[in-house]
Design a protein around this motif. Structure first.
Motif, mmCIF file in Angstrom:
data_model
loop_
_atom_site.group_PDB
_atom_site.id
_atom_site.type_symbol
_atom_site.label_atom_id
_atom_site.label_comp_id
_atom_site.label_asym_id
_atom_site.label_seq_id
_atom_site.Cartn_x
_atom_site.Cartn_y
_atom_site.Cartn_z
ATOM 1 N N THR A 5 49.980 32.589 30.853
ATOM 2 C CA THR A 5 49.457 32.587 32.221
ATOM 3 C C THR A 5 49.119 31.158 32.598
ATOM 4 O O THR A 5 48.336 30.502 31.916
ATOM 5 C CB THR A 5 48.215 33.483 32.339
ATOM 6 N N ALA A 34 53.618 33.400 33.721
ATOM 7 C CA ALA A 34 53.083 34.036 34.925
ATOM 8 C C ALA A 34 52.262 32.990 35.661
ATOM 9 O O ALA A 34 51.238 32.534 35.149
ATOM 10 C CB ALA A 34 52.221 35.240 34.560
ATOM 11 N N LYS A 36 49.711 31.793 38.289
ATOM 12 C CA LYS A 36 48.580 32.480 38.906
ATOM 13 C C LYS A 36 47.767 31.503 39.757
ATOM 14 O O LYS A 36 46.950 30.736 39.222
ATOM 15 C CB LYS A 36 47.700 33.097 37.810
ATOM 16 N N SER A 98 53.549 37.709 46.739
ATOM 17 C CA SER A 98 53.149 38.358 45.490
ATOM 18 C C SER A 98 52.639 39.766 45.727
ATOM 19 O O SER A 98 52.018 40.053 46.750
ATOM 20 C CB SER A 98 52.044 37.539 44.809
ATOM 21 N N ASP A 99 52.902 40.630 44.749
ATOM 22 C CA ASP A 99 52.334 41.984 44.770
ATOM 23 C C ASP A 99 51.114 42.101 43.866
ATOM 24 O O ASP A 99 50.272 42.978 44.065
ATOM 25 C CB ASP A 99 53.378 43.012 44.297
ATOM 26 N N ASP A 100 51.031 41.228 42.851
ATOM 27 C CA ASP A 100 50.027 41.411 41.807
ATOM 28 C C ASP A 100 49.199 40.164 41.515
ATOM 29 O O ASP A 100 48.464 40.117 40.524
ATOM 30 C CB ASP A 100 50.703 41.883 40.520
ATOM 31 N N GLY A 101 49.322 39.118 42.343
ATOM 32 C CA GLY A 101 48.564 37.900 42.095
ATOM 33 C C GLY A 101 49.339 36.829 41.363
ATOM 34 O O GLY A 101 48.856 35.700 41.243
ATOM 35 N N HIS A 102 50.530 37.165 40.867
ATOM 36 C CA HIS A 102 51.377 36.182 40.218
ATOM 37 C C HIS A 102 52.525 35.807 41.148
ATOM 38 O O HIS A 102 52.977 36.622 41.948
ATOM 39 C CB HIS A 102 51.942 36.727 38.906
ATOM 40 N N ARG A 140 56.390 39.332 50.828
ATOM 41 C CA ARG A 140 56.290 40.766 50.689
ATOM 42 C C ARG A 140 56.187 41.389 52.084
ATOM 43 O O ARG A 140 55.634 40.774 53.001
ATOM 44 C CB ARG A 140 55.073 41.140 49.837
ATOM 45 N N GLN A 143 53.341 40.858 54.919
ATOM 46 C CA GLN A 143 52.383 39.850 54.473
ATOM 47 C C GLN A 143 52.711 38.482 55.072
ATOM 48 O O GLN A 143 53.876 38.131 55.245
ATOM 49 C CB GLN A 143 52.381 39.741 52.947
ATOM 50 N N LEU A 153 44.108 38.826 46.867
ATOM 51 C CA LEU A 153 44.707 38.408 45.597
ATOM 52 C C LEU A 153 44.102 37.093 45.116
ATOM 53 O O LEU A 153 43.848 36.924 43.921
ATOM 54 C CB LEU A 153 46.220 38.260 45.758
ATOM 55 N N ASN A 157 42.216 36.648 41.658
ATOM 56 C CA ASN A 157 42.717 35.672 40.680
ATOM 57 C C ASN A 157 41.624 34.705 40.256
ATOM 58 O O ASN A 157 41.473 34.391 39.071
ATOM 59 C CB ASN A 157 43.873 34.874 41.288
#
Length: 217
Positions: A5, A34, A36, A98-102, A140, A143, A153, A157
């Protein structure tokens, strides 16, 4: 395969240098990264750290040092027209992808180059519009820079980074171990290579060293 990360804020020149150096430093290893984005200012504030730009002589040295490092490593780096600046628009622009913060390496590199190549104002409205256009295919659905999703996010994060003990960027986390800074990359490489030093007291033992400073009342 090890998963790394990479905590970064686009305001950091060392994050740009580390981004460029990472593939070379870890060449030949099996790993994934990843990326972040986090808010460096919040990490610094947690420890009452003004950061290099908050100390005038250190600010000058930092800018001089990173420019030299870019020269020494063959990495294009020009100080932006203003620094420091508010990185929130850039962080949110990246996290709109991003969908997940990455974010992926393309998004991270696009934003970092926007700041650290060319010596221009990172927040110039026309340039921000060009950046959004360059990332349009990565966005996305629904967004953008003003959406609540990227803001949430970024908060998540940054809070996760604080909880993990991240105090600055760039920082690299693997197997629960944190490596900080551009000059931490050789140490990261040694760990991933299985250096036996990491099995001894050198890593955890430092926490037991008593402080010689009196506690503040």
């Amino acid at each position: 395969m090890k998963r790394i990360t990479f905590y970064l804020d686009f305001i950091s020149p060392y994050a740009w240098l580390a981004f460029e150096r990472l593939p070379e430093v870890l060449e030949g290893l099996s790993y994934s990264v990843a990326y972040k984005p986090v808010l460096l200012g919040a990490l610094l504030a947690q420890h009452a750290n003004p950061g290099p730009a908050g100390i005038a002589p250190k600010r000058d040295w930092t800018y001089r040092h990173v420019t030299w490092l870019g020269h020494a490593h063959g990495i294009a780096l020009q100080m932006p027209a203003r620094h420091p600046f508010n990185p929130l628009p850039l962080l949110r622009q990246a996290l709109a992808c991003s969908d997940d913060g990455h974010i992926n390496r393309y998004v991270a590199g696009t934003v970092l180059r926007h700041v650290w190549q060319g010596g221009q104002d990172a927040l110039d409205p026309a340039r921000m519009a060009d950046l959004a256009a360059a990332l349009a295919e990565q966005l996305r659905p629904g967004q953008d820079i003003a959406s609540e999703g990227p803001k949430a996010l970024l908060r998540a994060n940054t809070e996760a980074a604080q909880a993990a003990g991240v105090f600055g960027v760039p920082a690299f986390e693997v197997d629960g171990k944190l490596f900080w800074g551009l000059d931490g990359l050789p140490m990261l490489r040694a760990y991933l290579d299985g250096d036996a030093w990491f099995d001894g007291p050198g890593w955890d033992g430092v926490s037991a060293v008593p402080s010689g400073l009196a506690a503040k009342g």
